[in-house]
Design a protein around this motif. Sequence first.
Motif, PDB file in Angstrom:
ATOM      1  N   ALA A  50     -49.820 -41.678 -24.163  1.00  0.00           N
ATOM      2  CA  ALA A  50     -51.408 -41.945 -24.417  1.00  0.00           C
ATOM      3  C   ALA A  50     -51.891 -41.374 -23.100  1.00  0.00           C
ATOM      4  CB  ALA A  50     -51.794 -43.136 -24.873  1.00  0.00           C
ATOM      5  N   ILE A  51     -53.008 -40.796 -22.900  1.00  0.00           N
ATOM      6  CA  ILE A  51     -53.599 -40.483 -21.563  1.00  0.00           C
ATOM      7  C   ILE A  51     -54.722 -40.922 -21.577  1.00  0.00           C
ATOM      8  CG2 ILE A  51     -54.206 -38.302 -20.328  1.00  0.00           C
ATOM      9  CD1 ILE A  51     -52.129 -36.981 -21.955  1.00  0.00           C
ATOM     10  N   VAL A  52     -55.190 -41.713 -20.420  1.00  0.00           N
ATOM     11  CA  VAL A  52     -56.627 -42.346 -20.054  1.00  0.00           C
ATOM     12  C   VAL A  52     -57.127 -41.402 -19.006  1.00  0.00           C
ATOM     13  CG1 VAL A  52     -57.601 -44.391 -19.840  1.00  0.00           C
ATOM     14  CG2 VAL A  52     -55.525 -44.533 -20.879  1.00  0.00           C
ATOM     15  N   GLY A  53     -58.190 -40.808 -19.361  1.00  0.00           N
ATOM     16  CA  GLY A  53     -58.951 -39.992 -18.268  1.00  0.00           C
ATOM     17  C   GLY A  53     -58.823 -38.654 -18.658  1.00  0.00           C
ATOM     18  N   ALA A  54     -59.654 -37.842 -18.924  1.00  0.00           N
ATOM     19  CA  ALA A  54     -59.634 -36.569 -19.205  1.00  0.00           C
ATOM     20  C   ALA A  54     -60.349 -35.687 -18.282  1.00  0.00           C
ATOM     21  CB  ALA A  54     -60.409 -36.218 -20.478  1.00  0.00           C
ATOM     22  N   GLY A  55     -60.137 -36.061 -17.053  1.00  0.00           N
ATOM     23  CA  GLY A  55     -60.853 -34.879 -15.783  1.00  0.00           C
ATOM     24  C   GLY A  55     -59.598 -34.290 -15.541  1.00  0.00           C
ATOM     25  N   ILE A  56     -59.559 -33.667 -14.133  1.00  0.00           N
ATOM     26  CA  ILE A  56     -58.682 -32.402 -14.186  1.00  0.00           C
ATOM     27  C   ILE A  56     -57.063 -32.802 -14.100  1.00  0.00           C
ATOM     28  CG2 ILE A  56     -58.995 -33.024 -11.724  1.00  0.00           C
ATOM     29  CD1 ILE A  56     -58.492 -30.153 -10.883  1.00  0.00           C
ATOM     30  N   VAL A  57     -56.826 -33.874 -13.858  1.00  0.00           N
ATOM     31  CA  VAL A  57     -55.414 -34.311 -13.861  1.00  0.00           C
ATOM     32  C   VAL A  57     -54.953 -34.797 -15.271  1.00  0.00           C
ATOM     33  CG1 VAL A  57     -53.649 -36.073 -13.285  1.00  0.00           C
ATOM     34  CG2 VAL A  57     -55.376 -35.410 -11.766  1.00  0.00           C
ATOM     35  N   ILE A  67     -55.940 -39.209 -26.157  1.00  0.00           N
ATOM     36  CA  ILE A  67     -56.421 -39.018 -24.973  1.00  0.00           C
ATOM     37  C   ILE A  67     -57.894 -39.367 -25.006  1.00  0.00           C
ATOM     38  CG2 ILE A  67     -56.737 -36.496 -25.634  1.00  0.00           C
ATOM     39  CD1 ILE A  67     -56.590 -36.021 -22.680  1.00  0.00           C
ATOM     40  N   GLY A  68     -58.302 -39.781 -23.807  1.00  0.00           N
ATOM     41  CA  GLY A  68     -59.879 -40.455 -23.907  1.00  0.00           C
ATOM     42  C   GLY A  68     -60.270 -40.494 -22.489  1.00  0.00           C
ATOM     43  N   ASP A  69     -61.628 -40.249 -22.652  1.00  0.00           N
ATOM     44  CA  ASP A  69     -62.264 -40.540 -21.307  1.00  0.00           C
ATOM     45  C   ASP A  69     -63.144 -41.783 -21.451  1.00  0.00           C
ATOM     46  OD1 ASP A  69     -64.544 -39.797 -22.686  1.00  0.00           O
ATOM     47  OD2 ASP A  69     -64.801 -37.879 -21.727  1.00  0.00           O
ATOM     48  N   SER A  70     -64.036 -42.112 -20.286  1.00  0.00           N
ATOM     49  CA  SER A  70     -64.740 -43.254 -20.414  1.00  0.00           C
ATOM     50  C   SER A  70     -65.655 -43.422 -21.597  1.00  0.00           C
ATOM     51  CB  SER A  70     -65.723 -43.386 -19.088  1.00  0.00           C
ATOM     52  OG  SER A  70     -66.692 -42.166 -19.030  1.00  0.00           O
ATOM     53  N   THR A  71     -65.987 -42.233 -22.429  1.00  0.00           N
ATOM     54  CA  THR A  71     -67.010 -42.669 -23.412  1.00  0.00           C
ATOM     55  C   THR A  71     -66.538 -42.289 -24.751  1.00  0.00           C
ATOM     56  OG1 THR A  71     -67.691 -40.185 -23.201  1.00  0.00           O
ATOM     57  CG2 THR A  71     -68.804 -41.994 -22.225  1.00  0.00           C
ATOM     58  N   SER A  72     -65.437 -41.502 -25.036  1.00  0.00           N
ATOM     59  CA  SER A  72     -64.880 -41.184 -26.228  1.00  0.00           C
ATOM     60  C   SER A  72     -63.344 -40.916 -26.216  1.00  0.00           C
ATOM     61  CB  SER A  72     -65.630 -39.870 -26.638  1.00  0.00           C
ATOM     62  OG  SER A  72     -65.149 -38.617 -25.651  1.00  0.00           O
ATOM     63  N   ILE A  78     -67.739 -34.607 -25.623  1.00  0.00           N
ATOM     64  CA  ILE A  78     -66.829 -35.701 -25.973  1.00  0.00           C
ATOM     65  C   ILE A  78     -65.445 -35.322 -26.321  1.00  0.00           C
ATOM     66  CG2 ILE A  78     -68.563 -37.362 -26.947  1.00  0.00           C
ATOM     67  CD1 ILE A  78     -67.692 -36.297 -29.738  1.00  0.00           C
ATOM     68  N   VAL A  79     -64.316 -36.180 -26.228  1.00  0.00           N
ATOM     69  CA  VAL A  79     -62.902 -35.772 -26.449  1.00  0.00           C
ATOM     70  C   VAL A  79     -62.744 -35.848 -28.045  1.00  0.00           C
ATOM     71  CG1 VAL A  79     -60.693 -36.492 -25.908  1.00  0.00           C
ATOM     72  CG2 VAL A  79     -62.237 -36.717 -24.163  1.00  0.00           C
ATOM     73  N   GLY A  80     -63.528 -36.937 -28.457  1.00  0.00           N
ATOM     74  CA  GLY A  80     -63.375 -37.055 -30.101  1.00  0.00           C
ATOM     75  C   GLY A  80     -64.169 -38.061 -30.546  1.00  0.00           C
ATOM     76  N   PRO A  97     -63.276 -45.158 -26.545  1.00  0.00           N
ATOM     77  CA  PRO A  97     -62.022 -45.171 -25.390  1.00  0.00           C
ATOM     78  C   PRO A  97     -60.973 -46.199 -25.724  1.00  0.00           C
ATOM     79  CG  PRO A  97     -64.428 -45.141 -24.861  1.00  0.00           C
ATOM     80  CD  PRO A  97     -64.442 -45.332 -26.182  1.00  0.00           C
ATOM     81  N   ASP A  98     -61.355 -47.359 -25.872  1.00  0.00           N
ATOM     82  CA  ASP A  98     -60.193 -48.229 -25.998  1.00  0.00           C
ATOM     83  C   ASP A  98     -59.188 -48.149 -27.226  1.00  0.00           C
ATOM     84  OD1 ASP A  98     -60.986 -49.781 -23.873  1.00  0.00           O
ATOM     85  OD2 ASP A  98     -61.794 -51.291 -24.987  1.00  0.00           O
TER      86      ASP A  98
END
Lengths: 325, 325
Positions: free
Chosen positions: B4-11, B29-34, B59-61, B65-66
């Motif tokens: 499970a990947i939290v953060g969808a920036g460059i890393v 996988i998620g970022d701060s909004t989706s 949006i990632v999906g 996020p949680d």
Amino acid sequence: MRLAIVGAGIVGRAVAELAPDRGHEVVAIGDSTSAVVADGTGESVDVDAALSRKAERGIVGDDAPDDVLAADYDALVEATPTTLGDAEPGFAHVAAALERDRHAVLANKGPVAERFGDLRAAAADSAGEVRFEATVGGAMPVLSTIEDHGAAHVDAVRGVLNGTANFVLSRMAAEGLDYEHVLAEAQDLGVAEADPAFDVDGTDAALKCVILANVLSFGAADNIDDAREFTLDDADVEGIRNVAGSALDLAGEDGLTVRLIGEVADGSVRVAPRLVKRNSALSVSGTTNAAQIETASAGTLTVSGRGAGGEETASAVLMDLNRLQ
Amino acid sequence: MRLAIVGAGIVGRAVAELAPDRGHEVVAIGDSTSAVVADGTGESVDVDAALSRKAERGIVGDDAPDDVLAADYDALVEATPTTLGDAEPGFAHVAAALERDRHAVLANKGPVAERFGDLRAAAADSAGEVRFEATVGGAMPVLSTIEDHGAAHVDAVRGVLNGTANFVLSRMAAEGLDYEHVLAEAQDLGVAEADPAFDVDGTDAALKCVILANVLSFGAADNIDDAREFTLDDADVEGIRNVAGSALDLAGEDGLTVRLIGEVADGSVRVAPRLVKRNSALSVSGTTNAAQIETASAGTLTVSGRGAGGEETASAVLMDLNRLQ
């Protein structure tokens, strides 16, 4: 872990001396003529006493060498001298440990360079593991870094892998002295052996490269039966005897110098004197070793440090023992 | 492993892209909004589709996020931006994984630098482990080498740990340019941020040194409750804004140069511009990082490589995942 140490030379002794401080027990240590094995009551061998006996009377203890192999250990440390060809008796020691489902940690390059396929096959049939960080660049994290990144994701490795040859070349370049002069100096300092062939002809560096080639080849193979196995015969090796001082002077005028570079890339193994930039990571001085690991996803990683020496090599053995715990 | 990947920036993106090739499945996988979470039928998330949605629609999906934290994963990868002070929300993400007895691998420096004691306490109560190779020097094997040698047997670590500051200093020295000029150039190249303070004021290097100080301190302590904990407040930090071009010229005349050196030794953490020999292992150029690890029994080991970048940092996350398997 309970350790049985085969070989009581500079590396075996250093492992025995450092091990208790790192949480290990030495339950047996032996050389080619004698050994001392703990009596099975849970006591460790008295390492200081054993090493004193070896220094004073030439024997480690009153047990026979092969008794070490029968001791009640978790990991066998193989620290006998490197032999070429069939890599015996080192290979048999490691095989004996694996047959008993114990781990084997090698400082001896022979079995890893000359019989890698046999070693992997023996490990595949055992609950024990084989590790050999100490065989390439002492305590420099070369093999551990390749393992962490995954051997299948390392494209090439090149480096300065013999301290004696590097001492000679870097001193020739710095002082403008010729090969014979610096070699004699290195022999006086104990940096070169009386018979320097193993180091200056490139054999030692080649063995390390062959080990690296095997690690990359077997790591990339889907099935170990399909992996190409390398031995010293597969290496293209040229030493440093014919490097002229005048060539170093010429190189120096262009900001270059000469280093004995071992290289594993595209299925080939090559050791030869090569021009490198004087400010490059491979232009290390004295007995320092350096290696560049070309990874698929993290660029080139460079490591350097002391590539030989008792404590340094023993530290690499202890790194392996750490990973087995 | 299921990730499970939290953060969808460059890393986070680079981890998601490299993971399948390294034998892992991305289940969320998620970022701060989706977020996007696999549906539990054993399928992975479609990483390419998720990253395309993020690029095209922001949006990632369609999940919250949680939802990532509730997914059925083996290891949580924390790759949100580093925050100072309470290190939230990164710390809470890691704590949630550990509470569920899952592993946590951090690329986010915040929790490791600012709440190391809390992190170790949470890990002590969990069947999961915490690893964070990516937080110090990207894919350079710094923390892994310390771990292999045993943190208790490492005396000091010093290094060039910020690529942006090193780019600026090495280019000032090489071209005789002043700070403002080179900084503007670095910003044009994308090597420096529009607000460069985090890098050029030494904060980033200091966080890495604080992490190293914690690793050495807790590693040497017999009991984690007795270990001294370091945070950014314990670091003595000076950046590179006041390094004058004339100082670099003067240093150059004596074969020296200036590098932003982070140092952890004798219970202190210091980051400052320091004179180093131009041919020393710490005199790396451009965005390259380097670190010297002083060991008790193997001398000084030097590592260098790319200390930042998406794939490089993701490679360090994958190194950690490798060690968890």
